[in-house]
Design a protein around this motif. Structure first.
Motif, PDB file in Angstrom:
ATOM      1  N   ARG A   1       0.636  -1.085   0.202  1.00  0.00           N
ATOM      2  CA  ARG A   1       0.008  -0.159  -0.057  1.00  0.00           C
ATOM      3  C   ARG A   1       0.628   1.249   0.290  1.00  0.00           C
ATOM      4  O   ARG A   1       0.483   2.515  -0.455  1.00  0.00           O
ATOM      5  CB  ARG A   1      -1.329  -0.173   1.169  1.00  0.00           C
ATOM      6  N   HIS A   2       1.754   1.430   0.911  1.00  0.00           N
ATOM      7  CA  HIS A   2       3.432   2.453   0.241  1.00  0.00           C
ATOM      8  C   HIS A   2       3.475   2.036  -0.291  1.00  0.00           C
ATOM      9  O   HIS A   2       4.656   3.532  -0.415  1.00  0.00           O
ATOM     10  CB  HIS A   2       3.124   1.948   1.752  1.00  0.00           C
ATOM     11  N   GLY A   3       3.804   1.104  -1.227  1.00  0.00           N
ATOM     12  CA  GLY A   3       4.391   1.793  -2.716  1.00  0.00           C
ATOM     13  C   GLY A   3       6.011   1.026  -2.407  1.00  0.00           C
ATOM     14  O   GLY A   3       6.921   1.642  -3.176  1.00  0.00           O
ATOM     15  N   LEU A   4       6.419   0.572  -1.861  1.00  0.00           N
ATOM     16  CA  LEU A   4       7.922  -0.215  -0.694  1.00  0.00           C
ATOM     17  C   LEU A   4       8.289  -1.052  -1.717  1.00  0.00           C
ATOM     18  O   LEU A   4       7.080  -2.018  -2.505  1.00  0.00           O
ATOM     19  CB  LEU A   4       8.199  -0.896   0.026  1.00  0.00           C
ATOM     20  N   THR A   5       9.741  -0.755  -2.118  1.00  0.00           N
ATOM     21  CA  THR A   5       9.722  -1.498  -3.686  1.00  0.00           C
ATOM     22  C   THR A   5       9.712  -2.719  -3.135  1.00  0.00           C
ATOM     23  O   THR A   5      10.658  -3.157  -1.804  1.00  0.00           O
ATOM     24  CB  THR A   5      10.988  -1.197  -3.915  1.00  0.00           C
ATOM     25  N   GLU A   6      10.412  -3.928  -4.475  1.00  0.00           N
ATOM     26  CA  GLU A   6      10.445  -4.976  -3.492  1.00  0.00           C
ATOM     27  C   GLU A   6      11.680  -5.811  -2.687  1.00  0.00           C
ATOM     28  O   GLU A   6      11.656  -6.219  -2.065  1.00  0.00           O
ATOM     29  CB  GLU A   6      10.654  -5.881  -4.983  1.00  0.00           C
ATOM     30  N   GLN A   7      12.626  -4.445  -3.627  1.00  0.00           N
ATOM     31  CA  GLN A   7      14.103  -4.766  -2.298  1.00  0.00           C
ATOM     32  C   GLN A   7      14.005  -4.827  -0.595  1.00  0.00           C
ATOM     33  O   GLN A   7      14.684  -4.997   0.022  1.00  0.00           O
ATOM     34  CB  GLN A   7      15.004  -3.852  -3.100  1.00  0.00           C
ATOM     35  N   ARG A   8      12.996  -3.227  -0.871  1.00  0.00           N
ATOM     36  CA  ARG A   8      12.806  -2.504   0.260  1.00  0.00           C
ATOM     37  C   ARG A   8      12.215  -4.072   1.824  1.00  0.00           C
ATOM     38  O   ARG A   8      12.349  -4.171   2.508  1.00  0.00           O
ATOM     39  CB  ARG A   8      12.292  -1.544   0.334  1.00  0.00           C
TER      40      ARG A   8
END
Length: 188
Positions: free
Chosen positions: A127-134
């Motif tokens: 939902r917050h748009g964090l990357t897959e890496q994060r």
């Protein structure tokens, strides 16, 4: 006028035992504490009361209880609770969903999470748009696994929006009669 400050929950990191330095049960030169009072027999109510009163003063009581639950520590008084009082918490731990833990993880803290909390972290990260890496870094998983979790989350959200409502009330059954206004309840 009274001012209320709401502080965020402080959760210990994985493998962090520094909270023990602040524990009231730590024996010092000026505050000798007998560790045996934290391992009383069930009928030793005086020891139980003494241990619980010390725990009641402890600034790291929550961290102590969390450590006992997460490490499946079933002996003695920990976090102000006896073995019998902690037993139901041990049984419910796998289903715990504490959003303060989820938020702490999203913020980058290394917090012990249950399966339910891990799922909530994935949904919050999505939902917050964090990357897959994060996400991979937060959950200590591979980037491929993080991509898979995001695909599953995306799919679940799409299916949730497409599913028909399952809790609808079926229309009243009649014998071919036309339903009138009195056949329906009034709105509250």
């Amino acid at each position: 006028m009274t001012t209320t400050t709401i502080s965020s929950a402080h959760h210990r990191s994985l493998g962090d035992h520094t909270w023990q330095d602040e524990a009231v049960c730590q024996s010092t030169e000026y505050n000798p504490v007998d560790p045996e009072i934290f391992f009383p027999e069930p009928d030793e109510t005086a020891k139980i009361t003494a241990a619980k009163s010390l725990c009641g003063q402890c600034p790291v009581r929550r961290a102590c209880l969390d450590a006992a639950l997460e490490n499946n520590d079933t002996d003695g008084i920990r976090g102000g609770l006896t073995e019998e009082e902690r037993r139901p918490l041990h049984e419910k731990l796998a289903h715990r969903l504490d959003y303060s833990r989820v938020n702490a993880t999203i913020a980058g803290r290394d917090v012990h999470l249950t399966k339910a909390e891990r799922r909530a972290v994935v949904q919050a990260a999505y939902r917050h748009g964090l990357t897959e890496q994060r996400l991979a870094w937060l959950l200590k998983i591979t980037e491929e696994h993080a991509q898979k979790l995001y695909r599953e989350t995306r799919r679940a959200l799409v299916h949730r929006d497409l599913e028909p409502a399952t809790n609808t009330i079926p229309p009243p059954v009649t014998d071919g009669e036309r339903l009138g206004r009195v056949d329906f309840g009034t709105a509250a």
